[in-house]
Design a protein around this motif. Structure first.
Motif, PDB file in Angstrom:
ATOM      1  N   VAL A 233      22.043  95.059 -30.011  1.00 16.09           N
ATOM      2  CA  VAL A 233      21.206  94.814 -28.840  1.00 16.09           C
ATOM      3  C   VAL A 233      22.086  94.834 -27.597  1.00 16.09           C
ATOM      4  N   GLN A 234      21.636  95.520 -26.555  1.00 15.04           N
ATOM      5  CA  GLN A 234      22.334  95.503 -25.277  1.00 15.04           C
ATOM      6  C   GLN A 234      21.993  94.203 -24.548  1.00 15.04           C
ATOM      7  N   ALA A 235      23.017  93.476 -24.134  1.00 12.49           N
ATOM      8  CA  ALA A 235      22.790  92.205 -23.443  1.00 12.49           C
ATOM      9  C   ALA A 235      21.923  92.401 -22.201  1.00 12.49           C
ATOM     10  N   TYR A 236      22.075  93.571 -21.547  1.00  6.07           N
ATOM     11  CA  TYR A 236      21.287  93.837 -20.342  1.00  6.07           C
ATOM     12  C   TYR A 236      19.789  93.765 -20.622  1.00  6.07           C
ATOM     13  N   GLU A 237      19.370  94.237 -21.817  1.00 13.02           N
ATOM     14  CA  GLU A 237      17.947  94.221 -22.153  1.00 13.02           C
ATOM     15  C   GLU A 237      17.408  92.797 -22.196  1.00 13.02           C
ATOM     16  N   LEU A 238      18.223  91.865 -22.681  1.00 10.66           N
ATOM     17  CA  LEU A 238      17.815  90.461 -22.713  1.00 10.66           C
ATOM     18  C   LEU A 238      17.826  89.867 -21.308  1.00 10.66           C
ATOM     19  N   LEU A 239      18.878  90.183 -20.538  1.00  9.31           N
ATOM     20  CA  LEU A 239      18.969  89.661 -19.172  1.00  9.31           C
ATOM     21  C   LEU A 239      17.807  90.147 -18.317  1.00  9.31           C
ATOM     22  N   LEU A 240      17.439  91.413 -18.509  1.00  6.14           N
ATOM     23  CA  LEU A 240      16.365  92.012 -17.720  1.00  6.14           C
ATOM     24  C   LEU A 240      15.060  91.244 -17.892  1.00  6.14           C
ATOM     25  N   ARG A 241      14.851  90.711 -19.088  1.00  9.03           N
ATOM     26  CA  ARG A 241      13.586  90.031 -19.405  1.00  9.03           C
ATOM     27  C   ARG A 241      13.726  88.510 -19.446  1.00  9.03           C
ATOM     28  N   GLY A 242      14.921  88.011 -19.271  1.00  7.93           N
ATOM     29  CA  GLY A 242      15.121  86.569 -19.439  1.00  7.93           C
ATOM     30  C   GLY A 242      14.733  86.152 -20.841  1.00  7.93           C
ATOM     31  N   ALA A 243      14.998  87.055 -21.802  1.00  8.28           N
ATOM     32  CA  ALA A 243      14.531  86.864 -23.179  1.00  8.28           C
ATOM     33  C   ALA A 243      15.644  86.328 -24.073  1.00  8.28           C
ATOM     34  N   SER A 244      15.259  85.910 -25.271  1.00 13.87           N
ATOM     35  CA  SER A 244      16.209  85.350 -26.232  1.00 13.87           C
ATOM     36  C   SER A 244      16.142  86.096 -27.548  1.00 13.87           C
ATOM     37  N   LEU A 245      17.306  86.248 -28.186  1.00 11.91           N
ATOM     38  CA  LEU A 245      17.397  86.795 -29.539  1.00 11.91           C
ATOM     39  C   LEU A 245      17.916  85.680 -30.436  1.00 11.91           C
ATOM     40  N   ILE A 246      17.167  85.354 -31.467  1.00 14.09           N
ATOM     41  CA  ILE A 246      17.481  84.210 -32.324  1.00 14.09           C
ATOM     42  C   ILE A 246      17.641  84.692 -33.762  1.00 14.09           C
ATOM     43  N   GLY A 247      18.717  84.324 -34.384  1.00 19.12           N
ATOM     44  CA  GLY A 247      18.906  84.646 -35.798  1.00 19.12           C
ATOM     45  C   GLY A 247      18.427  83.500 -36.662  1.00 19.12           C
ATOM     46  N   PHE A 248      17.716  83.829 -37.738  1.00 14.82           N
ATOM     47  CA  PHE A 248      17.217  82.776 -38.638  1.00 14.82           C
ATOM     48  C   PHE A 248      17.623  83.075 -40.066  1.00 14.82           C
ATOM     49  N   GLN A 249      18.145  82.040 -40.748  1.00 19.31           N
ATOM     50  CA  GLN A 249      18.549  82.151 -42.146  1.00 19.31           C
ATOM     51  C   GLN A 249      17.975  80.964 -42.918  1.00 19.31           C
ATOM     52  N   MET A 250      17.202  81.244 -43.963  1.00 18.26           N
ATOM     53  CA  MET A 250      16.549  80.181 -44.710  1.00 18.26           C
ATOM     54  C   MET A 250      17.540  79.311 -45.465  1.00 18.26           C
ATOM     55  N   ARG A 251      18.603  79.910 -45.959  1.00 17.40           N
ATOM     56  CA  ARG A 251      19.569  79.130 -46.743  1.00 17.40           C
ATOM     57  C   ARG A 251      20.201  78.020 -45.909  1.00 17.40           C
ATOM     58  N   ALA A 252      20.384  78.266 -44.614  1.00 14.51           N
ATOM     59  CA  ALA A 252      20.965  77.244 -43.739  1.00 14.51           C
ATOM     60  C   ALA A 252      20.061  76.013 -43.666  1.00 14.51           C
ATOM     61  N   ILE A 253      18.752  76.231 -43.710  1.00 12.65           N
ATOM     62  CA  ILE A 253      17.814  75.102 -43.703  1.00 12.65           C
ATOM     63  C   ILE A 253      17.847  74.383 -45.046  1.00 12.65           C
ATOM     64  N   ALA A 254      17.826  75.151 -46.125  1.00 11.39           N
ATOM     65  CA  ALA A 254      17.781  74.547 -47.470  1.00 11.39           C
ATOM     66  C   ALA A 254      18.997  73.685 -47.739  1.00 11.39           C
ATOM     67  N   THR A 255      20.173  74.138 -47.307  1.00  9.24           N
ATOM     68  CA  THR A 255      21.399  73.390 -47.600  1.00  9.24           C
ATOM     69  C   THR A 255      21.764  72.395 -46.506  1.00  9.24           C
ATOM     70  N   GLY A 256      21.416  72.713 -45.256  1.00 10.46           N
ATOM     71  CA  GLY A 256      21.814  71.847 -44.151  1.00 10.46           C
ATOM     72  C   GLY A 256      20.784  70.828 -43.728  1.00 10.46           C
ATOM     73  N   LYS A 257      19.504  71.111 -44.000  1.00  8.26           N
ATOM     74  CA  LYS A 257      18.424  70.194 -43.603  1.00  8.26           C
ATOM     75  C   LYS A 257      17.448  70.036 -44.766  1.00  8.26           C
TER      76      LYS A 257
END
Length: 310
Positions: A233-257
């Motif tokens: 992803v080009q950072a400019y595309e996110l800056l242009l929209r004031g948008a966010s890119l979020i990564g999600f991993q289920m294993r992190a929830i299962a083991t960490g929470k």
């Protein structure tokens, strides 16, 4: 027992059935007799893209045969109980080992195939939707909408009060299928216009589709990437929209929470019992034909979950 093994033979990927010893449950683990195995896109990608043999992981459901050391008390599991959970190695087999932390009981009246189609995919769909901080009245786009996770993500978006839910799929042949599961509109990956902008995009594809997905975001939009497809992803595309890119991993929830993970599992079964979430199974395929199951997913021909049945 019958087990599927992966080998790399002269650059070709080969899946073949073999006889193997039944594994033993270690501390905090369960040995189950497998009744259904869910085939996932990350596993298919590991087989196709890796140069080394892969030990198959995946969702499994079946009956507890034995419990390892430390599986005791009120919250423990006992032989004879029907369970489903995530197996990280040798899931494509007649017997498999599960960690109790990744295991949940199957309610009475629910089949093993249905459980495999619901739990892991439903948890990923729920977690991705939660990570997006979606609010009622927003617009939502779901990529890989005809996949096991995608079908449940569409339903979570509808149940969450989304104003507009759009399904992105690889083929027009999947349009009626995803509309039946709650999509208000359907777009194809190859379309020049994805009919945005969207407040929330749940992306289960990644790769080359990540760029167009970001460009379809509204100002302040959030894209949650939960696939194994990578992408840039080009950072400019996110800056242009004031948008966010979020990564999600289920294993992190299962083991960490673990408390949150358990709450989500309970709510998942409740929503299923109430009819809010419906599972979609494309086909039940004999375990020995695992290669055919992988081909279905790799060629994007599946409408819902592909399940191996020993």
């Amino acid at each position: 027992m019958l087990r599927i093994r992966h080998e790399v033979n002269g650059g070709a990927e080969v899946l073949f059935a073999e006889e193997a010893d039944v594994p033993a449950a270690g501390a905090g683990e369960l040995l189950i007799r497998v009744e259904a195995v869910g085939v996932t896109l990350p596993t298919v990608r590991k087989v196709r893209e890796g140069g080394e043999p892969v030990s198959f992981g995946g969702e499994v459901a079946g009956t507890v045969v034995a419990a390892g050391p430390g599986v005791t008390g009120i919250s423990g599991f006992a032989p004879g109980e029907r369970v489903t959970g995530l197996c990280f190695a040798d899931a494509y087999a007649e017997y498999a080992v599960l960690s109790t932390a990744m295991t949940s009981r199957i309610p009475a009246g629910v089949g093993a195939v249905e459980a495999v189609a619901l739990v892991r995919s439903g948890l990923v769909a729920r977690g991705a939707y939660e990570a997006a901080r979606a609010e009622p009245g927003e617009s939502v786009l779901v990529t890989a909408a005809a996949s096991a996770v995608g079908t449940l993500a569409l339903q979570y978006a509808k149940a969450g009060g989304a104003r507009r839910v759009v399904a992105a799929v690889s083929s027009a042949a999947k349009a009626d299928f995803v509309r039946d599961l709650g999509a208000d509109e359907v777009v194809l990956y190859g379309d020049a216009d994805w009919r945005g902008p969207y407040d929330v995009i749940l992306d289960g594809v990644g790769g080359d589709l990540l760029g167009p997905a970001v460009r379809a975001l509204a100002t302040g939009g959030r894209l949650v990437a939960f696939s194994s497809g990578g992408g840039t992803v080009q950072a400019y595309e996110l800056l242009l929209r004031g948008a966010s890119l979020i990564g999600f991993q289920m294993r992190a929830i299962a083991t960490g929470k673990p408390a949150l993970y358990e709450r989500w599992r309970r709510e998942l079964w409740q929503l299923h019992a109430a009819g809010t979430l419906r599972t979609a199974v494309h086909e039940e395929i004999p375990l020995a034909e695992a290669a055919r199951a992988h081909a279905l997913i790799e060629q994007r021909r599946n409408h819902g979950k592909v399940v191996l049945v020993p």
